[in-house]
Design an enzyme around this catalytic site. Structure first.
Site, short mmCIF file in Angstrom:
data_model
loop_
_atom_site.label_atom_id
_atom_site.label_comp_id
_atom_site.label_asym_id
_atom_site.label_seq_id
_atom_site.Cartn_x
_atom_site.Cartn_y
_atom_site.Cartn_z
N LYS A 22 -12.13 -13.55 -0.74
CA LYS A 22 -10.78 -13.22 -0.26
C LYS A 22 -10.86 -12.15 0.84
O LYS A 22 -10.22 -12.28 1.89
CB LYS A 22 -9.92 -12.70 -1.41
CG LYS A 22 -8.61 -12.06 -0.98
CD LYS A 22 -7.80 -11.55 -2.14
CE LYS A 22 -8.15 -10.17 -2.56
NZ LYS A 22 -7.61 -9.07 -1.75
N ASN A 23 -11.65 -11.12 0.60
CA ASN A 23 -11.66 -9.98 1.53
C ASN A 23 -12.50 -10.23 2.78
O ASN A 23 -12.59 -9.37 3.64
CB ASN A 23 -12.10 -8.71 0.81
CG ASN A 23 -11.04 -8.27 -0.20
OD1 ASN A 23 -9.92 -8.78 -0.20
ND2 ASN A 23 -11.41 -7.37 -1.08
N CYS A 117 0.55 0.76 -2.56
CA CYS A 117 0.60 -0.09 -3.75
C CYS A 117 0.17 0.77 -4.94
O CYS A 117 -0.01 1.97 -4.83
CB CYS A 117 -0.29 -1.31 -3.57
SG CYS A 117 -1.99 -0.85 -3.35
N ARG A 122 -2.48 4.04 0.76
CA ARG A 122 -3.02 3.06 1.72
C ARG A 122 -2.58 3.37 3.16
O ARG A 122 -1.94 2.58 3.82
CB ARG A 122 -2.63 1.64 1.35
CG ARG A 122 -2.74 1.24 -0.11
CD ARG A 122 -4.16 1.14 -0.65
NE ARG A 122 -4.96 0.12 -0.07
CZ ARG A 122 -5.06 -1.14 -0.53
NH1 ARG A 122 -4.35 -1.50 -1.56
NH2 ARG A 122 -5.86 -2.01 0.05
N ASP A 312 -13.52 -2.06 -6.35
CA ASP A 312 -12.83 -3.23 -6.91
C ASP A 312 -13.41 -3.65 -8.25
O ASP A 312 -12.80 -4.43 -8.98
CB ASP A 312 -12.90 -4.41 -5.93
CG ASP A 312 -12.05 -4.16 -4.70
OD1 ASP A 312 -12.18 -4.91 -3.73
OD2 ASP A 312 -11.28 -3.18 -4.72
N ARG A 404 -3.46 -13.83 -6.85
CA ARG A 404 -3.62 -13.57 -5.41
C ARG A 404 -5.09 -13.60 -5.01
O ARG A 404 -5.42 -13.88 -3.87
CB ARG A 404 -3.09 -12.16 -5.08
CG ARG A 404 -1.61 -12.01 -5.01
CD ARG A 404 -1.28 -10.59 -4.66
NE ARG A 404 -2.04 -10.16 -3.49
CZ ARG A 404 -2.29 -8.88 -3.20
NH1 ARG A 404 -1.85 -7.94 -4.00
NH2 ARG A 404 -2.95 -8.55 -2.13
C1 EPZ Z 1 -10.22 -3.28 1.51
O1 EPZ Z 1 -8.97 -2.59 1.52
C2 EPZ Z 1 -10.08 -4.36 0.45
N1 EPZ Z 1 -9.01 -5.27 0.82
C3 EPZ Z 1 -9.78 -3.71 -0.91
O2 EPZ Z 1 -9.74 -4.75 -1.88
C4 EPZ Z 1 -10.92 -2.76 -1.25
O3 EPZ Z 1 -10.62 -2.11 -2.47
C5 EPZ Z 1 -11.07 -1.72 -0.14
O4 EPZ Z 1 -11.28 -2.39 1.14
C6 EPZ Z 1 -12.25 -0.78 -0.37
O5 EPZ Z 1 -13.41 -1.51 -0.51
C7 EPZ Z 1 -9.26 -6.22 1.76
O6 EPZ Z 1 -10.35 -6.30 2.32
C8 EPZ Z 1 -8.14 -7.15 2.08
P1 EPZ Z 1 -10.02 0.96 3.01
P2 EPZ Z 1 -8.66 -1.52 2.71
O7 EPZ Z 1 -9.32 1.05 4.30
O8 EPZ Z 1 -9.27 -1.97 3.97
C9 EPZ Z 1 -8.38 5.37 3.01
C10 EPZ Z 1 -8.85 -5.98 -3.65
O9 EPZ Z 1 -8.62 -5.74 -4.84
N2 EPZ Z 1 -7.86 5.08 4.35
O10 EPZ Z 1 -11.52 0.89 2.99
O11 EPZ Z 1 -7.22 -1.21 2.68
C11 EPZ Z 1 -7.56 4.68 1.94
O12 EPZ Z 1 -6.43 5.46 1.60
C12 EPZ Z 1 -8.50 -4.97 -2.58
O13 EPZ Z 1 -9.38 -7.05 -3.22
C13 EPZ Z 1 -7.33 6.11 5.12
O14 EPZ Z 1 -7.29 7.26 4.69
O15 EPZ Z 1 -9.48 -0.26 2.15
C14 EPZ Z 1 -8.51 4.57 0.78
O16 EPZ Z 1 -8.48 5.77 0.05
C15 EPZ Z 1 -7.91 -3.71 -3.18
N3 EPZ Z 1 -6.84 5.83 6.35
C16 EPZ Z 1 -9.87 4.43 1.47
O17 EPZ Z 1 -9.68 4.80 2.84
C17 EPZ Z 1 -6.87 4.56 6.88
O18 EPZ Z 1 -6.42 4.38 8.03
C18 EPZ Z 1 -10.42 3.02 1.45
O19 EPZ Z 1 -9.51 2.18 2.10
C19 EPZ Z 1 -7.40 3.53 6.09
C20 EPZ Z 1 -7.91 3.80 4.83
#
Ligand code: EPZ
Length: 425
Positions: A22-23, A117, A122, A312, A404
């Site tokens: 998915k990701n 969420c 996020r 995850d 999902r």
């Molecule tokens: C991706 O989300 C995945 N989703 C998530 O999977 C996964 O948990 C996450 O990466 C971490 O591995 C998809 O790929 C669609 P991040 P993403 O940006 O990209 C902070 C699932 O269950 N952050 O790496 O949103 C954020 O707050 C989902 O499949 C900022 O501070 O994750 C978080 O604490 C859940 N500023 C951390 O980084 C930003 O601009 C990780 O978020 C962006 C992120």
């Protein structure tokens, strides 16, 4: 609302095939907006999130044909609008990934702000930091539920530059990488995310003519190109789905062969399950997981960006730890509130206490089935795992979260002997 009914099950046995990730598929689909020619993507999982991304791409001008089971042909010959629709973006955070490609190809994009969420706020500050570094003007329109962000490149389009990510954000790395593909000059993303999904996206973009090096390391170099061409690509297997079925075999003390998996992508889960006494045999594209080789003992978990233990897998692994011998500590370092499943597990008889980013899990719990809810995609999977070993029947609501992200979840679980069914209530 539909529910899952899960009953105490026999040790799972048999074989399960993992679906496309998915990701990985969501950023791959967003990336097709960069390319006026045909993009064929294979091994696309049949998920609600994929459906939403399809609708968003079509609303932007893409034409999409399902040319075979799991095979999508996507062509964005003309982008007809650079504004993504509120009603679709609000359904799925990953829709924000269309911003980079739209900005890169059209020089402008207007995207509703993705909501937070249950696992955290996020934010998107790192995405926007990257776009600004490439010369885009960013205007935030804060209007409550209808807040959106507008980005506009300079007169020459985006200009390559060096960007340091304060956190190795997966989404920010993907969005900035896509925006940089058609930029003038070269872009460096430093402290980039190293997840396998980033590598899959870079491979896809390079196959269509991009010039990206370093994906999978903490520094990614993108040399801007002028045009892109047709591409065919198969999505990598879903390492989180694979980890979920590894845990299903472990928690039920079963013996399951998992096919279409890249063992390299699930190294932390293999290592941690072996620490717990689970025997795992590795093949090139399969794993044999045996939870029936002796007592299961607890271990400690700390989530980290890849190649660390994946966030995850935190909630599903915690469900497993509640029934292992011994106590354990789980530390969540990636998201600020990813313990919503703790209350649900405690309702089933687990004994877990939390303090900030730490959870203290007592082992040897005798779980009892009851009514619980899925608080996010992976927490939902954790509740199913707990239900497989709990006495009696576990009713799980809010299962749209689970559906999902897990293709044919019920069928795959039942195929291994799980006593799980879906009821519409
Ligand atoms: C991706 O989300 C995945 N989703 C998530 O999977 C996964 O948990 C996450 O990466 C971490 O591995 C998809 O790929 C669609 P991040 P993403 O940006 O990209 C902070 C699932 O269950 N952050 O790496 O949103 C954020 O707050 C989902 O499949 C900022 O501070 O994750 C978080 O604490 C859940 N500023 C951390 O980084 C930003 O601009 C990780 O978020 C962006 C992120």
């Amino acid at each position: 609302m539909a529910k899952y009914i899960v009953k105490k099950s026999v040790p799972l046995r048999g074989e399960v095939e993992i679906s496309g990730a998915k990701n990985a598929v969501l950023p791959l689909m967003a990336a097709t907006l960069l390319n006026p020619e045909e993009c064929v993507i294979r091994s696309v999982p049949d998920l609600k999130d994929v459906q939403v991304m399809m609708e968003i791409l079509e609303s932007l001008g893409a034409s999409i044909d399902v040319t075979a089971p799991g095979e999508f042909s996507i062509s964005s010959r003309q982008i007809k609008t650079t504004e993504a629709p509120f009603n679709l973006v609000s359904k799925m955070r990953a829709s924000f990934l269309v911003m980079g490609p739209l900005l890169g190809r059209e020089g402008v994009a207007r995207i509703p702000l993705p909501g937070g969420c249950s696992i955290g706020a996020r934010p998107i500050d790192l995405h926007l930091k990257g776009f600004r570094a490439l010369g885009a003007d960013i205007i935030m329109h804060e209007d409550g539920a209808f807040s959106y962000v507008e980005a506009a490149a300079g007169p020459k389009g985006l200009i390559g530059d060096r960007i340091y990510l304060d956190f190795p954000s997966v989404g920010a790395t993907e969005n900035i990488m896509m925006a940089a593909v058609l930029a003038l000059g070269t872009t460096y993303i430093e402290n980039a995310a190293e997840e396998p999904e980033i590598v899959d996206l870079a491979n896809f973009l390079n196959k269509m003519g991009a010039k990206i090096k370093g994906a999978g390391t903490d520094t990614i170099r993108i040399e801007g190109v002028k045009s892109l061409h047709a591409v065919k690509h198969t999505v990598i297997p879903d390492r989180i789905e694979a980890g979920t079925f590894m845990l299903a075999a472990a928690i039920t003390k079963g013996h399951v062969t998992i096919t279409n998996v890249l063992p390299d992508h699930v190294k932390p889960i293999i290592a941690k399950l072996r620490e717990c006494g689970v025997r795992i045999e590795e093949g090139d594209d399969y794993l044999e997981v045996m939870g029936d080789q002796g007592p299961l003992v607890s271990t400690d978990i700390k989530t980290l960006p890849y190649p660390g233990f994946p966030t995850d897998m935190q909630s599903p692994f915690m469900a497993f730890l509640t029934v292992c011998n011994g106590n354990s500590t789980v530390i969540e370092t990636v998201f600020e509130s990813r313990f919503m499943h703790v209350a649900q597990l405690n309702k089933m008889g687990a004994s877990i206490e939390t303090a900030g980013s730490r959870a203290f899990v007592k082992g040897n719990s005798r779980l009892r089935g009851c009514e619980v809810m899925a608080t996010d995609l992976r927490a939902g999977a954790a509740m199913v795992l707990a239900g497989l070993v709990a006495e009696g029947q576990t009713e799980i609501s809010e299962i749209y979260h689970i559906e999902r992200g897990y293709e044919n979840f019920i069928e795959k679980m039942r195929g291994l002997g799980a006593d799980i069914s879906k009821v519409e209530s």
